[in-house]
Design a protein around this motif. Structure first.
Motif, PDB file in Angstrom:
ATOM      1  N   ASN A  24      10.442 -17.128 -13.437  1.00  0.00           N
ATOM      2  CA  ASN A  24      10.357 -18.097 -12.343  1.00  0.00           C
ATOM      3  C   ASN A  24      11.674 -18.122 -11.565  1.00  0.00           C
ATOM      4  O   ASN A  24      12.319 -19.159 -11.411  1.00  0.00           O
ATOM      5  N   THR A  25      12.096 -16.945 -11.100  1.00  0.00           N
ATOM      6  CA  THR A  25      13.340 -16.795 -10.354  1.00  0.00           C
ATOM      7  C   THR A  25      13.109 -15.854  -9.180  1.00  0.00           C
ATOM      8  O   THR A  25      12.062 -15.231  -9.056  1.00  0.00           O
ATOM      9  N   SER A  26      14.107 -15.722  -8.338  1.00  0.00           N
ATOM     10  CA  SER A  26      14.054 -14.744  -7.243  1.00  0.00           C
ATOM     11  C   SER A  26      14.561 -13.412  -7.777  1.00  0.00           C
ATOM     12  O   SER A  26      15.657 -12.959  -7.443  1.00  0.00           O
ATOM     13  N   TYR A  27      13.755 -12.789  -8.611  1.00  0.00           N
ATOM     14  CA  TYR A  27      14.210 -11.620  -9.358  1.00  0.00           C
ATOM     15  C   TYR A  27      14.211 -10.324  -8.548  1.00  0.00           C
ATOM     16  O   TYR A  27      14.693  -9.301  -9.029  1.00  0.00           O
ATOM     17  N   LEU A  28      13.672 -10.333  -7.350  1.00  0.00           N
ATOM     18  CA  LEU A  28      13.626  -9.093  -6.576  1.00  0.00           C
ATOM     19  C   LEU A  28      15.024  -8.508  -6.388  1.00  0.00           C
ATOM     20  O   LEU A  28      15.243  -7.302  -6.549  1.00  0.00           O
ATOM     21  N   GLN A  29      15.982  -9.374  -6.046  1.00  0.00           N
ATOM     22  CA  GLN A  29      17.339  -8.909  -5.799  1.00  0.00           C
ATOM     23  C   GLN A  29      18.000  -8.366  -7.064  1.00  0.00           C
ATOM     24  O   GLN A  29      18.901  -7.537  -6.985  1.00  0.00           O
ATOM     25  N   GLU A  30      17.551  -8.849  -8.215  1.00  0.00           N
ATOM     26  CA  GLU A  30      18.149  -8.426  -9.483  1.00  0.00           C
ATOM     27  C   GLU A  30      17.605  -7.081  -9.953  1.00  0.00           C
ATOM     28  O   GLU A  30      18.262  -6.390 -10.734  1.00  0.00           O
ATOM     29  N   VAL A  31      16.436  -6.707  -9.466  1.00  0.00           N
ATOM     30  CA  VAL A  31      15.752  -5.523  -9.999  1.00  0.00           C
ATOM     31  C   VAL A  31      15.682  -4.380  -8.987  1.00  0.00           C
ATOM     32  O   VAL A  31      15.833  -3.210  -9.355  1.00  0.00           O
ATOM     33  N   PHE A  32      15.462  -4.724  -7.712  1.00  0.00           N
ATOM     34  CA  PHE A  32      15.197  -3.695  -6.706  1.00  0.00           C
ATOM     35  C   PHE A  32      16.283  -3.675  -5.632  1.00  0.00           C
ATOM     36  O   PHE A  32      16.874  -4.713  -5.298  1.00  0.00           O
ATOM     37  N   ALA A  33      16.496  -2.498  -5.080  1.00  0.00           N
ATOM     38  CA  ALA A  33      17.366  -2.378  -3.913  1.00  0.00           C
ATOM     39  C   ALA A  33      16.685  -3.043  -2.723  1.00  0.00           C
ATOM     40  O   ALA A  33      15.455  -2.983  -2.572  1.00  0.00           O
ATOM     41  N   GLU A  34      17.461  -3.678  -1.860  1.00  0.00           N
ATOM     42  CA  GLU A  34      16.898  -4.407  -0.725  1.00  0.00           C
ATOM     43  C   GLU A  34      16.090  -3.503   0.192  1.00  0.00           C
ATOM     44  O   GLU A  34      15.127  -3.944   0.826  1.00  0.00           O
ATOM     45  N   SER A  35      16.436  -2.228   0.240  1.00  0.00           N
ATOM     46  CA  SER A  35      15.710  -1.290   1.091  1.00  0.00           C
ATOM     47  C   SER A  35      14.271  -1.094   0.644  1.00  0.00           C
ATOM     48  O   SER A  35      13.427  -0.616   1.397  1.00  0.00           O
ATOM     49  N   PHE A  37      12.304  -3.634  -0.423  1.00  0.00           N
ATOM     50  CA  PHE A  37      11.528  -4.865  -0.275  1.00  0.00           C
ATOM     51  C   PHE A  37      10.289  -4.685   0.608  1.00  0.00           C
ATOM     52  O   PHE A  37       9.205  -5.176   0.266  1.00  0.00           O
ATOM     53  N   PRO A  38      10.380  -4.009   1.759  1.00  0.00           N
ATOM     54  CA  PRO A  38       9.165  -3.815   2.568  1.00  0.00           C
ATOM     55  C   PRO A  38       8.071  -3.067   1.813  1.00  0.00           C
ATOM     56  O   PRO A  38       6.884  -3.402   1.943  1.00  0.00           O
ATOM     57  N   ALA A  39       8.450  -2.060   1.022  1.00  0.00           N
ATOM     58  CA  ALA A  39       7.461  -1.315   0.242  1.00  0.00           C
ATOM     59  C   ALA A  39       6.837  -2.204  -0.828  1.00  0.00           C
ATOM     60  O   ALA A  39       5.636  -2.105  -1.109  1.00  0.00           O
ATOM     61  N   LEU A  40       7.639  -3.097  -1.426  1.00  0.00           N
ATOM     62  CA  LEU A  40       7.108  -4.027  -2.421  1.00  0.00           C
ATOM     63  C   LEU A  40       6.094  -4.970  -1.786  1.00  0.00           C
ATOM     64  O   LEU A  40       5.094  -5.338  -2.415  1.00  0.00           O
ATOM     65  N   ALA A  41       6.344  -5.364  -0.541  1.00  0.00           N
ATOM     66  CA  ALA A  41       5.402  -6.237   0.162  1.00  0.00           C
ATOM     67  C   ALA A  41       4.091  -5.516   0.434  1.00  0.00           C
ATOM     68  O   ALA A  41       3.005  -6.078   0.259  1.00  0.00           O
ATOM     69  N   VAL A  42       4.179  -4.265   0.834  1.00  0.00           N
ATOM     70  CA  VAL A  42       2.975  -3.463   1.078  1.00  0.00           C
ATOM     71  C   VAL A  42       2.187  -3.283  -0.214  1.00  0.00           C
ATOM     72  O   VAL A  42       0.960  -3.335  -0.238  1.00  0.00           O
ATOM     73  N   GLY A  43       2.911  -3.091  -1.314  1.00  0.00           N
ATOM     74  CA  GLY A  43       2.266  -2.883  -2.608  1.00  0.00           C
ATOM     75  C   GLY A  43       1.810  -4.150  -3.294  1.00  0.00           C
ATOM     76  O   GLY A  43       1.184  -4.085  -4.353  1.00  0.00           O
ATOM     77  N   GLY A  44       2.116  -5.316  -2.724  1.00  0.00           N
ATOM     78  CA  GLY A  44       1.615  -6.568  -3.274  1.00  0.00           C
ATOM     79  C   GLY A  44       2.495  -7.223  -4.306  1.00  0.00           C
ATOM     80  O   GLY A  44       2.086  -8.178  -4.962  1.00  0.00           O
ATOM     81  N   LEU A  45       3.740  -6.765  -4.466  1.00  0.00           N
ATOM     82  CA  LEU A  45       4.641  -7.387  -5.428  1.00  0.00           C
ATOM     83  C   LEU A  45       5.552  -8.424  -4.785  1.00  0.00           C
ATOM     84  O   LEU A  45       6.238  -9.162  -5.486  1.00  0.00           O
ATOM     85  N   ALA A  46       5.591  -8.452  -3.467  1.00  0.00           N
ATOM     86  CA  ALA A  46       6.447  -9.400  -2.754  1.00  0.00           C
ATOM     87  C   ALA A  46       5.712  -9.974  -1.561  1.00  0.00           C
ATOM     88  O   ALA A  46       4.798  -9.357  -1.014  1.00  0.00           O
ATOM     89  N   ASN A  47       6.104 -11.171  -1.177  1.00  0.00           N
ATOM     90  CA  ASN A  47       5.614 -11.804   0.045  1.00  0.00           C
ATOM     91  C   ASN A  47       6.749 -11.888   1.050  1.00  0.00           C
ATOM     92  O   ASN A  47       7.916 -12.068   0.670  1.00  0.00           O
ATOM     93  N   GLU A  48       6.427 -11.769   2.308  1.00  0.00           N
ATOM     94  CA  GLU A  48       7.440 -11.816   3.362  1.00  0.00           C
ATOM     95  C   GLU A  48       7.204 -13.028   4.261  1.00  0.00           C
ATOM     96  O   GLU A  48       6.070 -13.345   4.631  1.00  0.00           O
ATOM     97  N   LYS A  49       8.280 -13.719   4.577  1.00  0.00           N
ATOM     98  CA  LYS A  49       8.204 -14.855   5.502  1.00  0.00           C
ATOM     99  C   LYS A  49       9.468 -14.879   6.344  1.00  0.00           C
ATOM    100  O   LYS A  49      10.580 -14.994   5.800  1.00  0.00           O
ATOM    101  N   GLU A  50       9.287 -14.721   7.651  1.00  0.00           N
ATOM    102  CA  GLU A  50      10.388 -14.751   8.608  1.00  0.00           C
ATOM    103  C   GLU A  50      11.497 -13.773   8.214  1.00  0.00           C
ATOM    104  O   GLU A  50      12.689 -14.096   8.264  1.00  0.00           O
TER     105      GLU A  50
END
Length: 211
Positions: A24-35, A37-50
């Protein structure tokens, strides 16, 4: 609340099905490179807002969803407590993932299905893992959708006997009726289907009755 206690040989089940946990944390930054993130959103592991990215799955047991070749094409997350909604959360549909076409656990269980000459269809990931941990490795589940003719067709490619196990309440009986109507067009020759309705008894107590 839900509790899974996997010890000894059951740890192999965890590894076999790839069961994990989304904190229950913002673990994306801890696990994945920021570059990525868009691919994670396409693949359904992340949500994007603004322009900001957030984990789609938080504080959930995680279940990889595999295609017929064993490739992970989506994820399912189960809430840890009953007051968390939704109880089950899947990846959004993509060009690879169509939940109405997939059967959870079919890739992992197809060898056992052939050996036992049957498949047991239940309602969710936890039901599958529970049955597998008690020796019923031929258990599978639909992806939160009604059983379709396509599901049944896929299952009959691996066995000629399908057991549908539903809750004994009104919703379970309606689900069974829908499954029966879908199955009628696929029944032929030596193919068989069975329906099991679960009351207030444990899975393992009931399935001792299954031939």
């Amino acid at each position: 609340e839900i509790r899974l206690s996997l010890v000894g040989s059951e740890m192999c089940i965890r590894d076999r099905y790839g069961i994990g946990f989304a904190p229950n944390t913002s673990y994306l930054q801890e696990v994945f490179a920021e570059s990525l993130f868009p691919a994670l959103a396409v693949g359904g592991l992340a949500n994007e807002k603004e322009g900001r990215f957030f984990p789609r799955f938080r504080n959930r047991l995680m279940f990889p969803i595999r295609d017929n070749e064993g490739l992970v094409i989506a994820f399912g997350g189960r809430a840890l407590t009953d007051d968390e909604k939704p109880k089950y959360l899947n990846s959004p549909e993509t060009s690879l993932f169509h939940k109405s076409e997939l059967v959870y656990g079919l890739y992992e269980g197809k060898k056992a299905i052939r050996e036992n000459k049957r498949v047991i269809v239940v309602e969710g990931y936890i039901d599958v893992i529970s049955l597998v941990s008690h020796g019923f490795q031929e258990a599978v589940a639909t992806m939160g959708t009604s059983v379709s003719a396509l599901h049944i067709r896929k299952l009959f490619r691996h066995t000629e006997r399908i057991y549908f196990c539903f809750d004994g309440d009104e919703a379970g009986r309606k689900a069974a009726w829908r499954a029966l109507k879908e199955a009628l067009t696929e029944l032929k020759d030596s193919r068989e289907i069975y329906f099991c309705f679960l009351l207030v008894i444990a899975w393992i107590q009931f399935l001792h009755l299954v031939p």
